[in-house]
Design an enzyme around this catalytic site. Structure first.
Site, PDB file in Angstrom:
ATOM      1  CG  ASP A  12      -1.847   1.170   1.266  1.00  0.00           C
ATOM      2  OD1 ASP A  12      -2.299   1.617   0.194  1.00  0.00           O
ATOM      3  OD2 ASP A  12      -2.146   1.653   2.379  1.00  0.00           O
ATOM      4  CD  GLU A  72      -5.337   0.607  -2.458  1.00  0.00           C
ATOM      5  OE1 GLU A  72      -6.559   0.399  -2.419  1.00  0.00           O
ATOM      6  OE2 GLU A  72      -4.679   1.008  -1.483  1.00  0.00           O
ATOM      7  CG  ASP A 144      -0.419   3.055   6.406  1.00  0.00           C
ATOM      8  OD1 ASP A 144      -0.884   3.793   5.531  1.00  0.00           O
ATOM      9  OD2 ASP A 144      -0.137   3.430   7.560  1.00  0.00           O
TER      10      ASP A 144
END
Length: 175
Positions: A12, A72, A144
């Site tokens: 992420d 992502e 996260d």
């Protein structure tokens, strides 16, 4: 399906905190392996922060030995300067596993939510609850890291579908 579990590293991206999560997938089951965050110091020059991010990810990849990585997509529309910095961090996050020879796939936030929760508009709390359900015993150091585990889970689901499709196409071509 797979002869041995595949280790998937979910990432992420963030300049301040990049979450990471590692799962094993044997084609049927998911198993939690590890999670964490690579953090940089806001007061440092951008090039030092990007270097720290790369070094942290390279260390994690060397220590955890993932087979594939999933990242992502990030969308920032607020501040152009922040968007540029995040884009540079995302470039490092994509580059680190690629330099290690890993297959790297990218997924949008709605795609991750849909794969994990079944709803592309799910709230963060719903995603975290489903990650806990799919990976019993997992605790998150930061949100996260939870997001990174969700990305890894998304990749595991998509990977199974992609492999089944490729096998069907190969079989049809051989006929």
């Amino acid at each position: 399906m797979a002869s041995r579990p595949i280790r998937i590293l979910g990432l992420d991206p963030g300049l301040q905190h990049t979450g990471w999560g590692l799962v094993e997938h044997d084609g049927y089951r998911l198993r939690f392996c590890a999670e964490g965050v690579v953090s940089t110091h806001a007061g440092d020059d951008l090039h030092h922060r990007l270097l720290a991010l790369h070094q942290g990810l390279a260390r994690i990849i060397a220590e955890q030995s993932p087979d594939e990585a999933a990242v992502e997509h990030t969308y920032v529309a607020r501040n152009p300067e922040s968007a540029l910095k995040l884009g540079q961090a995302r470039g490092v996050v994509l580059l680190a596993p690629a330099l290690a020879g890993l297959v790297v796939r990218e997924y949008g936030a709605m795609e991750v939510k849909r794969a994990v929760v079944g709803n592309g508009h799910a709230a963060k709390e719903q995603v975290q609850a489903m990650v806990r359900h799919l990976l019993p015993g997992v605790t998150f150091k930061r949100a996260d890291a939870a997001d990174a585990l969700a990305i890894a889970i998304c990749h595991a689901h998509h990977r199974s579908t992609r492999n089944a499709f490729s096998a069907a196409v190969a079989k049809a071509a051989a006929s």
